[in-house]
Design a protein around this motif. Structure first.
Motif, mmCIF file in Angstrom:
data_model
loop_
_atom_site.group_PDB
_atom_site.id
_atom_site.type_symbol
_atom_site.label_atom_id
_atom_site.label_comp_id
_atom_site.label_asym_id
_atom_site.label_seq_id
_atom_site.Cartn_x
_atom_site.Cartn_y
_atom_site.Cartn_z
ATOM 1 N N PRO A 11 40.513 -11.466 -22.470
ATOM 2 C CA PRO A 11 40.898 -11.138 -21.096
ATOM 3 C C PRO A 11 41.829 -9.923 -21.088
ATOM 4 C CG PRO A 11 41.054 -13.492 -21.485
ATOM 5 C CD PRO A 11 40.755 -12.848 -22.810
ATOM 6 N N ALA A 12 41.695 -9.072 -20.087
ATOM 7 C CA ALA A 12 42.377 -7.783 -20.054
ATOM 8 C C ALA A 12 43.894 -7.890 -20.155
ATOM 9 C CB ALA A 12 41.993 -7.037 -18.783
ATOM 10 N N THR A 13 44.461 -9.014 -19.774
ATOM 11 C CA THR A 13 45.909 -9.126 -19.797
ATOM 12 C C THR A 13 46.474 -9.259 -21.202
ATOM 13 O OG1 THR A 13 45.690 -11.492 -19.406
ATOM 14 C CG2 THR A 13 46.091 -10.102 -17.486
ATOM 15 N N TRP A 14 45.671 -9.623 -22.183
ATOM 16 C CA TRP A 14 46.135 -9.746 -23.564
ATOM 17 C C TRP A 14 45.836 -8.455 -24.301
ATOM 18 C CZ3 TRP A 14 49.232 -13.440 -25.312
ATOM 19 C CH2 TRP A 14 49.313 -14.631 -24.576
ATOM 20 N N GLN A 15 46.866 -7.873 -24.910
ATOM 21 C CA GLN A 15 46.734 -6.617 -25.624
ATOM 22 C C GLN A 15 46.967 -6.848 -27.109
ATOM 23 O OE1 GLN A 15 49.755 -4.210 -23.843
ATOM 24 N NE2 GLN A 15 48.913 -4.434 -21.796
ATOM 25 N N ARG A 16 46.109 -6.322 -27.935
ATOM 26 C CA ARG A 16 46.283 -6.432 -29.384
ATOM 27 C C ARG A 16 47.289 -5.375 -29.825
ATOM 28 N NH1 ARG A 16 42.587 -8.395 -33.788
ATOM 29 N NH2 ARG A 16 43.916 -8.138 -35.606
ATOM 30 N N CYS A 17 48.284 -5.776 -30.586
ATOM 31 C CA CYS A 17 49.306 -4.832 -31.065
ATOM 32 C C CYS A 17 49.797 -5.297 -32.432
ATOM 33 C CB CYS A 17 50.450 -4.702 -30.072
ATOM 34 S SG CYS A 17 51.151 -6.265 -29.515
ATOM 35 N N ASP A 18 49.193 -4.759 -33.484
ATOM 36 C CA ASP A 18 49.467 -5.205 -34.850
ATOM 37 C C ASP A 18 50.466 -4.331 -35.592
ATOM 38 O OD1 ASP A 18 47.516 -7.024 -34.256
ATOM 39 O OD2 ASP A 18 45.988 -6.114 -35.513
ATOM 40 N N PRO A 53 48.660 -9.175 -44.001
ATOM 41 C CA PRO A 53 48.343 -8.663 -42.677
ATOM 42 C C PRO A 53 48.888 -9.566 -41.578
ATOM 43 C CG PRO A 53 46.448 -9.818 -43.547
ATOM 44 C CD PRO A 53 47.518 -9.849 -44.627
ATOM 45 N N ILE A 54 48.981 -9.008 -40.381
ATOM 46 C CA ILE A 54 49.296 -9.784 -39.192
ATOM 47 C C ILE A 54 48.312 -9.376 -38.099
ATOM 48 C CG2 ILE A 54 51.767 -9.973 -39.700
ATOM 49 C CD1 ILE A 54 52.178 -7.947 -37.325
ATOM 50 N N ALA A 55 48.150 -10.248 -37.135
ATOM 51 C CA ALA A 55 47.422 -9.933 -35.908
ATOM 52 C C ALA A 55 48.302 -10.439 -34.777
ATOM 53 C CB ALA A 55 46.061 -10.622 -35.883
ATOM 54 N N GLN A 56 48.401 -9.664 -33.734
ATOM 55 C CA GLN A 56 49.337 -10.001 -32.677
ATOM 56 C C GLN A 56 48.766 -9.598 -31.327
ATOM 57 O OE1 GLN A 56 54.071 -9.551 -32.936
ATOM 58 N NE2 GLN A 56 52.940 -7.708 -33.255
ATOM 59 N N TRP A 57 48.972 -10.438 -30.346
ATOM 60 C CA TRP A 57 48.561 -10.160 -28.985
ATOM 61 C C TRP A 57 49.771 -10.348 -28.081
ATOM 62 C CZ3 TRP A 57 46.078 -12.947 -32.590
ATOM 63 C CH2 TRP A 57 44.772 -12.567 -32.940
ATOM 64 N N PHE A 58 49.855 -9.535 -27.027
ATOM 65 C CA PHE A 58 50.970 -9.615 -26.089
ATOM 66 C C PHE A 58 50.414 -9.577 -24.678
ATOM 67 C CE2 PHE A 58 54.436 -7.376 -23.685
ATOM 68 C CZ PHE A 58 55.320 -8.444 -23.684
#
Length: 135
Positions: A11-18, A53-58
């Motif tokens: 969904p557009a409100t979640w942004q991936r920022c690793d 590694p990490i994966a992150q969503w905001f």
């Protein structure tokens, strides 16, 4: 193996920022525990930002986040990726999921670190899809 960019869009409100651990994680953890306890959590993951590694969503609209990161101490014989969630109302929790583990002493034996990470990322993305139904 599918790459994280090959998955259906979130969904557009979640942004991936690793690129680096969001300050939100440290703030939320300190709110629930002391700064000293927070510094030790997940082998210093939230204070040193050194483990990959990490994966992150905001989600800036809800001030919520989701993180996939190593949760075991580097010395342990079995390593594991955890999924951590910072919900919109505040707080911090570990998402209970399948174990996403690998054995560093056997780097070519399946599941490898990469396989464990990709499985944790896929599970985290499923979590976000479901979470959007409730926020």
């Amino acid at each position: 193996m599918p790459h994280w960019q090959d998955h259906p869009p979130l969904p557009a409100t979640w942004q991936r920022c690793d690129s680096g651990i969001l300050p939100l994680w440290w703030d939320r953890l300190c709110t629930q525990t002391s700064a000293q306890s927070a510094a030790l959590y997940a082998a210093g993951l939230f204070t040193e930002d050194r483990r990959r590694p990490i994966a992150q969503w905001f989600n800036p609209a809800f001030n919520a986040a989701l993180l996939v990161a190593p949760e075991t101490s580097p010395e342990w014989p079995v390593q594991r990726f955890g999924i951590f969630y910072a919900p919109p109302d505040g707080g911090f929790t570990r998402v209970h999921s399948s174990p996403h583990e690998w054995h560093p002493r056997e780097p070519r034996k399946s599941p490898t670190e990469r396989e464990a990470f990709e499985a944790a990322v896929a599970e985290a993305e499923r979590f976000l899809q479901v979470e959007m139904d409730f926020v």
